[in-house]
Enzyme design. Structure first.
Site, mmCIF file in Angstrom:
data_model
loop_
_atom_site.group_PDB
_atom_site.id
_atom_site.type_symbol
_atom_site.label_atom_id
_atom_site.label_comp_id
_atom_site.label_asym_id
_atom_site.label_seq_id
_atom_site.Cartn_x
_atom_site.Cartn_y
_atom_site.Cartn_z
ATOM 1 N N GLN B 205 0.886 -1.059 -0.032
ATOM 2 C CA GLN B 205 -0.023 0.142 0.030
ATOM 3 C C GLN B 205 0.930 1.295 0.061
ATOM 4 O O GLN B 205 0.375 2.323 -0.150
ATOM 5 C CB GLN B 205 -0.780 0.042 1.226
ATOM 6 C CG GLN B 205 -1.979 -1.024 1.544
ATOM 7 C CD GLN B 205 -2.511 -1.160 2.760
ATOM 8 O OE1 GLN B 205 -2.393 -1.931 3.240
ATOM 9 N NE2 GLN B 205 -3.270 -0.227 3.085
ATOM 10 N N PHE B 236 -5.723 -4.089 3.235
ATOM 11 C CA PHE B 236 -6.706 -3.773 4.439
ATOM 12 C C PHE B 236 -5.694 -3.360 5.708
ATOM 13 O O PHE B 236 -5.912 -3.290 6.920
ATOM 14 C CB PHE B 236 -7.341 -5.294 4.960
ATOM 15 C CG PHE B 236 -8.052 -5.818 4.163
ATOM 16 C CD1 PHE B 236 -9.033 -5.349 3.350
ATOM 17 C CD2 PHE B 236 -7.666 -7.151 3.623
ATOM 18 C CE1 PHE B 236 -9.705 -6.009 2.295
ATOM 19 C CE2 PHE B 236 -8.162 -7.996 2.617
ATOM 20 C CZ PHE B 236 -9.314 -7.304 1.973
ATOM 21 N N GLU B 240 0.700 -1.666 4.577
ATOM 22 C CA GLU B 240 0.946 -0.402 4.694
ATOM 23 C C GLU B 240 2.341 -0.323 5.108
ATOM 24 O O GLU B 240 3.164 0.284 4.420
ATOM 25 C CB GLU B 240 -0.113 0.389 5.553
ATOM 26 C CG GLU B 240 0.483 1.686 5.977
ATOM 27 C CD GLU B 240 -0.498 2.401 6.777
ATOM 28 O OE1 GLU B 240 -1.546 1.831 7.048
ATOM 29 O OE2 GLU B 240 -0.174 3.809 7.086
ATOM 30 N N ARG B 318 -5.273 7.271 17.112
ATOM 31 C CA ARG B 318 -6.610 7.086 16.454
ATOM 32 C C ARG B 318 -7.541 6.228 17.394
ATOM 33 O O ARG B 318 -8.747 6.710 17.380
ATOM 34 C CB ARG B 318 -6.633 6.228 15.085
ATOM 35 C CG ARG B 318 -7.978 6.512 14.215
ATOM 36 C CD ARG B 318 -7.876 6.049 12.906
ATOM 37 N NE ARG B 318 -7.400 7.121 12.116
ATOM 38 C CZ ARG B 318 -8.344 8.248 11.515
ATOM 39 N NH1 ARG B 318 -9.529 7.963 11.587
ATOM 40 N NH2 ARG B 318 -7.703 9.075 10.949
ATOM 41 N N ARG B 350 -7.644 -1.654 8.839
ATOM 42 C CA ARG B 350 -8.972 -1.007 8.397
ATOM 43 C C ARG B 350 -9.660 -0.571 9.621
ATOM 44 O O ARG B 350 -10.171 -1.553 10.537
ATOM 45 C CB ARG B 350 -9.870 -2.076 7.774
ATOM 46 C CG ARG B 350 -10.694 -1.295 6.999
ATOM 47 C CD ARG B 350 -11.640 -2.347 5.965
ATOM 48 N NE ARG B 350 -12.278 -1.683 4.813
ATOM 49 C CZ ARG B 350 -12.917 -2.622 4.104
ATOM 50 N NH1 ARG B 350 -12.856 -3.804 4.186
ATOM 51 N NH2 ARG B 350 -13.726 -2.002 3.289
ATOM 52 N N GLU B 721 -12.918 3.004 5.556
ATOM 53 C CA GLU B 721 -12.774 2.174 6.987
ATOM 54 C C GLU B 721 -14.217 2.320 7.680
ATOM 55 O O GLU B 721 -14.586 1.480 8.392
ATOM 56 C CB GLU B 721 -11.773 2.769 7.827
ATOM 57 C CG GLU B 721 -10.144 2.751 7.462
ATOM 58 C CD GLU B 721 -9.383 3.389 7.979
ATOM 59 O OE1 GLU B 721 -9.232 4.693 7.578
ATOM 60 O OE2 GLU B 721 -8.434 2.903 8.692
#
Lengths: 471, 779
Positions: B205, B236, B240, B318, B350, B721
């Site tokens: 990603q 997903f 990353e 987050r 995700r 997401e």
């Protein structure tokens, strides 16, 4: 020695130097350059490698997992991969078109497998209901779409049964299946008679017996083993026979789940439901009940049922056949009474007698295509409201599939009532000392096994909605 | 920004995924499907069997002389820096001196074939000095072992507010991790050039990070490495940061051997060796009034970071930023602990902490409701963020676009929520062993990377003289339909049919210095960058057209594949040719950075999100109180996508995210043994949802007439997401069913995932507690 012959997307292939135990998946991707078939797990659980096959002599088109098949098993078959459905740039096959129309692809990696599973469904002649679609897709995992779009595609594309264009492409059903093959120092035998099979077994007692290969295939696929000798059993017609008489079914050890299912579900409906939850169609199309018995796993799905039904095995060796009760066949964890020169010939499953009732329940994390945490199988004889006999067996509760002797004793002779059932359930803790593992804890296994008696009672009393899947 | 269009494939149209045909025919090519160049080597890794050990010695002599082996590499053989940490320099490619999780790569072997490499790997002897391991979150918490310092977010006076509230409760809940289970496992292929440069094909990603990582590990400048990714077979979040290490191993071996090298992780290795969604332990202490209004809350959020930080800082931030969900928390102390354990480092997945943050606050809301004997939705209603007041988040961003109350009301009335509640009651009254449960889940999800600098993107657009268009941007395609959406943007700006736009692989030599395609931001960022690039070319073409038609630029209109000046017109292709003839450039880059973002990573205060995406779901489940089995009977979803760029693709995102979330919360259970080994490392033991697990009735709708109030690309909103968290409705409905066994007299003790075992144990537990209190009451 002879070559392995099969057709691949309509073209004849004769392979004489490929390892007989190379997986069909590796063969397709590496040797045949057909990369549409994907490897998602190499253990038969994701379906990305689904291909379709018509086996020698069969008239049925079957979805199978290419990762668990070896090249030797392709001998005499017609094999179709996703590349075989559509000419490059040509019109899409209707299953493909339906998936496109329904936006049923995202990353697309699982898609060829879904296409092939649905292609097989479309040619199965079945009346397509949601139940049938889920049954046909139980072996295919998609991580992106959430399935709704794919199921919608199946509803539209598979409701019209397609013309089976496989047989019309060529007449290779008559391809000779060779019975011995050698490549790169590996021997592969596919005898056609039981005597020839036993002769090979005597000659090579350490060679694995390969039937459907849905368990053994992991050794080729994931463990990359190359056995010097492999003996394949599914070309022996006698071993694939299923016979029925007034009192029993005799199921050949190499008969597949798919072949046995109609007999089983007609006589013991809940056993039929259980078989539909074993692996997936792709697995059941090649996997065998004989193999499920022979590998002696403590969590095999059919043995508890077969034990509760008082089944008898016929084992055959160079000196003839002998019979053994299935429950006596399992000696210890993955250990059986099968001698090194013997094979399992068949299992005889008694039909239900007067007053006999059979139920089985499987508990697993996921409903479809999961290995059981616990299986309970119950055969009760009820006469005038009294339990006159009980054979109860569990899987997942001990090192082998095993009868619940204490529970049986508690129930035998009792008046059929919830109290009696609960008393029988209480004996579970004396009958079993299960273990903790990644599927379930020992405490849960005991608790569920006991509770299955309550479910049994409610089920036999005709309660509504006994299981969540009924809703 | 014109949105009414007669071209084929404009924005807001239900356009199919550009690769749909390739997907169904098997022609869509993934890295493992690429034709192999002659001499391509394959790699097998020797990994640590211990969760924590010193490496005493490594003997590779037998492996080196094994059949087909071309190179054997350990940490000492890395030419550059032995590190691929995305945030901190703490993540070795190959273990140096010690190993700190089971599955840590120690030795890499390249051979002519995979089987040869595998055989050679078995010949490597590593002597370990086994050390004590920390395997549980609690252990790390007690010993204060963290991968980086704990994070605290505070607003108001939480301690005082909790103390003086008329009600106060506390509790504990936990959620499990989740394997990504992308169908295509990690893979990379490195091809060396004659001058030492490298082309790397990576299923990632984040091509730029792979590029940087490879260059760093090789000790070469960034410009020596080009990374390309056409598509991934799912990602997903799992690709990353996790792709870098494998690309780096392939690159070093390719560099060393001068031959192409491919590394593909088999499923079990992939699951054992790569990070997952973080599992969390939560403890909460909350004070509230008689209506259930939260006055003060203190939440401990302890995550399993694993052996290194990886992306845990972002995930934890987050999680902290979503522990409010849709609720106003006037006084809050949110404490985040990134626990260092001897397990594989967890990573992006995700939702990126959002799902975990919401899980705990929803548990708190439910606990308040059970304590007061009110319905959960009544308690939600008094806690929702206000429009004009009560709208400041614990990180001090004002919620300006709140539509949750209207959205929830609309969903509830459309599905007759009250009628559903009654039906559940009457079912349960007449069933002894099966119990239904129902729950609503509102979601407010902040869109933008929490770290402001990541919110930038670039694009490159060429128009050829026949009017065909080549599009490139920094976003990657993992199945989410990003390439299609961005192409729609370009088509709409040029007012030409979508099939004129050629979608191309993401490459670091076309668009450099990109951010990961993550945080749901792919179309927001890259769509806007492509919009800007396209407009640059369009403006130049308009000048040429104006001069051609001898009119002003203002009079030029691009419409339906043509360019008009009053009654006169040219085809788009003719104008392209004319533009070239006039020696005007038909190629442009575009750049975009999200405005108005700031974030103080120390105080955890700022304006990290450009906007919020909203949604709500109602799920009905049934559980079997004898076995703990459950089934989702019905789910209704209403999701805010702003003005959706592509409702067909967004629908797929919503459905897919929901089912993925449902798996996390129900059947997907990661189990480790006491030696730190993962026991569930393939689909035979790790159960993601199958087709039958989809809610039997599954109604998904996109909220209409809901343009983003911020000027995002055609007023759309991110969708990757946010819908995943709607699946908490399933978990909450299962909890509701358990609670209904005792007529809501008690709070269920049920963590996630709610497996059959967990549910049965929760049912038994709540009955036990209920009978104790009933007995006590009688005495």
């Amino acid at each position: 020695m002879a070559a392995i012959s099969f057709t691949l997307n309509g073209e004849l292939r004769q392979e004489s130097s490929v390892s007989p135990t190379m997986t069909a998946l590796d063969f397709l991707r590496e040797n045949a350059g057909l990369t549409g078939t994907k490897e998602g797990c190499a253990e038969g659980d994701c379906g990305a490698c689904t291909i379709v096959m018509v086996r020698n002599g069969a008239d049925r088109l079957e979805a199978v997992m290419a990762c668990l098949l070896v090249v030797g098993q392709l001998d005499g078959a017609q094999v179709v991969t996703v590349e075989g459905l559509t000419e490059r740039g040509g019109e899409l096959e209707s299953v493909q078109q339906a998936i496109v129309t329904q936006d049923g692809t995202q990353c697309g990696f699982c898609t060829p497998g879904f296409v092939m599973a649905l292609y097989a469904l479309r040619h199965s002649g079945e009346t397509v209901t949601d139940e049938v679609i889920h049954d046909a897709l139980a072996g295919n995992l998609c991580r992106c779409t959430g399935y709704r779009s794919i199921v919608d595609a199946a509803r539209t594309a598979c409701s019209v049964s397609g013309k089976d264009n496989i047989n019309s492409r060529d007449d290779s059903n008559t391809l000779p299946a060779s019975d011995a093959y050698e490549a790169g120092g590996q021997l592969y035998f596919a005898p056609k008679t039981i005597d020839a099979l036993i002769a090979r077994r005597v000659e090579y007692p350490d060679a694995p017996l390969l039937s459907g290969g849905t368990d053994l295939g992991l050794l080729f696929s994931k463990e990359r083993q190359k056995f010097p000798v492999t003996i394949y059993t599914q070309n022996v017609d006698e071993l694939r026979r299923i016979e029925e008489d007034d009192t029993s079914f005799t199921i050949g050890a190499a008969a597949t789940y798919t072949e046995a299912l109609p007999y089983i579900e007609a006589e013991y409906a809940s056993f039929g439901v259980l078989i539909r939850r074993i692996g997936s169609r792709q697995i059941r199309n090649v996997g065998t009940i004989g193999g499920n018995i022979g590998n002696a796993s403590p969590i095999g799905d059919t043995p508890p049922c077969l034990i509760a039904l008082d089944s008898v095995l016929t084992l055959r060796g160079p000196n003839g056949a002998r019979e053994i009760s299935l429950e006596d066949f399992f000696l210890d964890y993955r250990k059986t009474d099968l001698a090194k020169d013997e094979i399992i010939e068949n299992v005889r499953v008694p039909k239900l007698g007067n007053g006999q009732i059979f139920r089985t329940y499987k508990i697993s994390k996921r409903y479809d295509q999961d290995i059981s945490s616990v299986i309970g199988a119950f055969r009760l004889t009820l006469e005038n409201g009294v339990v006159t006999a009980a054979r109860i067996a569990f899987g997942g509760m001990a090192a082998v599939p095993k009868r619940a002797i204490g529970c049986e004793a508690a129930l035998t002779g009792a008046v059929w009532s919830e109290d009696a059932v609960r008393q029988a359930a209480a004996a579970i803790e004396e009958d079993f000392s299960p273990i903790d593992d990644h599927r379930a804890s020992a405490a849960y296994r005991l608790r569920v096994a006991a509770n299955l008696f309550v479910r049994l009672y409610r089920d036999l009393e005709g309660a509504d909605d006994v299981e969540v899947m009924a809703l | 920004m014109s949105v009414d269009s007669d071209i084929v494939g404009a924005v807001h149209a239900k356009v199919r995924h550009d690769s749909a045909r390739g997907h169904v025919t098997g022609e869509a090519r993934y890295i493992d499907d690429m034709p192999m160049l002659p001499g391509t080597l394959e790699v097998v890794l020797v990994t640590s069997p211990h969760p924590h050990a010193g490496i005493v010695s490594i003997d590779v002599s037998a492996a080196r002389s094994a059949d087909g082996v071309r190179a054997v590499m350990s940490a000492d053989d890395i030419p550059g820096v032995n590190d691929v940490g995305p945030v901190f320099e703490d993540e070795p490619v190959l273990a140096a001196g010690f190993v700190d999780y089971v599955g840590a790569p120690v030795v890499a072997i390249a051979a002519d074939s995979y089987d040869q490499a595998r055989n050679a790997a078995a010949l490597v002897t590593v002597e370990y000095d086994v050390r004590p391991a920390v395997l549980e979150i609690e252990q790390a918490l007690e010993q204060e072992l963290y991968t980086y310092p704990p994070q605290f977010m505070t607003i108001g006076e939480p301690e005082a507010a909790i103390a003086k509230a008329s009600h106060r409760i506390d509790g504990e809940v936990r959620c499990g991790g989740q394997d990504h289970f992308y169908l295509e496992g990690h893979i990379a292929m490195a091809i060396p050039h004659d001058n030492g440069d490298l082309d790397v094909y990576s299923s990632t990603q984040h091509p730029s990070e792979v590029q940087h990582g490879v260059a760093h590990v090789l000790g070469v400048p960034t410009n020596a490495v080009t990374v390309e990714v056409r598509r991934m077979g799912g990602a997903f979040g799992g690709k990353e940061s996790q792709a870098t290490i494998f690309a780096a191993i392939a690159a070093v071996l390719a560099d060393r051997c001068g031959q192409p090298v491919k590394i593909r992780l088999r499923r079990d290795d992939d699951m054992i060796m790569t990070g997952k969604r973080h599992d969390f332990l939560f403890r909460y202490d909350v004070g509230f009034d008689d209506d259930g209004r939260i006055e003060g809350v203190d939440i401990l959020m302890a995550m399993r970071s694993g052996n290194v930080a990886d992306l845990s800082p972002g995930v934890l931030a987050r999680a902290l930023c979503h522990a409010d969900n849709c609720y106003y928390l006037p006084n809050a102390r949110l404490r985040g602990y990134p626990c260092k354990t001897n397990t594989v480092s967890n990573t992006a997945f995700r939702g990126f902490g959002g799902p975990q943050g919401m899980l705990v606050i929803e548990t708190v809301i439910e606990h308040i409701a059970r304590t007061l004997g009110r319905s959960v939705d009544e308690v939600r209603a008094v806690n929702y963020y206000g429009a004009e007041d009560r709208n400041v988040t614990p990180y001090q961003q004002r919620v300006k676009d709140n539509i949750i109350v209207a959205l929830v009301d609309r969903l509830r009335s459309e599905i007759d929520f009250d009628g559903m509640l009654q039906a559940v009651d009457s079912f349960n009254a007449s069933h002894e062993t099966l119990k239904k449960g129902i729950a609503m889940m509102p979601v407010k999800f902040g869109v933008s990377f929490n770290t402001p600098k990541l919110n930038q993107a670039g694009a490159l657009v060429h128009v050829y003289t026949d009017g065909s268009v080549h599009l490139n941007h920094g976003g990657t395609e993992m199945g989410q339909g990003l390439f299609t959406k961005v192409a729609q943007v370009v088509a709409s700006v040029f007012e030409i049919d979508l099939d004129n736009i050629k979608i191309s692989s993401t490459r670091t030599d076309k668009v450099p210095n990109t951010s990961a395609t993550a945080a749901s931001s792919g179309s927001d960022l890259n769509g806007m960058a492509a919009f800007n690039a396209t407009n640059t070319i369009k403006a130049r073409m308009a000048e040429v057209a104006a001069s051609h038609f001898e009119t002003s630029v203002d009079a030029i209109e691009f419409r339906q594949n043509r360019v008009y000046a009053g009654n006169e017109s040219l085809s788009f292709a003719d104008l392209a040719q004319l533009t070239w003839d006039e020696r005007v450039s038909l190629s442009a880059t575009g750049y975009y950075s999200t405005p108005g973002l700031h974030w103080d990573a120390k105080s955890l205060i700022g304006n990290p999100f450009y906007y919020f995406a909203y949604g709500a779901a109602v799920s009905q489940v049934v559980i079997d109180t004898l076995t703990g089995e459950s089934r989702v009977l019905r789910t209704d979803i209403l999701q805010d996508c702003g003005n959706s760029l592509n409702p067909a693709i967004d629908l797929g995102q919503i459905e897919g995210a929901f089912i993925q979330g449902q798996g996390w919360l129900t059947s997907e259970e990661l189990v480790w043994d006491e030696s730190g080994r993962l026991l569930t490392h393939g689909p035979s033991t790790y159960k993601i949802p199958g087709s039958r697990d989809v809610p039997r009735e599954f109604n998904v709708h996109i909220l209409e007439d809901a343009p983003n109030r911020e000027p995002t690309i055609f007023r759309s909103k991110a969708v990757g997401e946010p819908p995943l968290m709607l699946a908490l409705s399933v978990w909450l409905a299962i909890r509701d069913a358990v609670s209904r066994v005792v007529d809501h007299r008690h709070m269920p003790h049920l963590d996630a995932p709610a497996t059959p075992e967990a549910i049965l144990m929760a049912v038994d537990d709540i009955r036990r507690r209920d009978s104790q209190t009933t007995t006590a009451a009688k005495v």
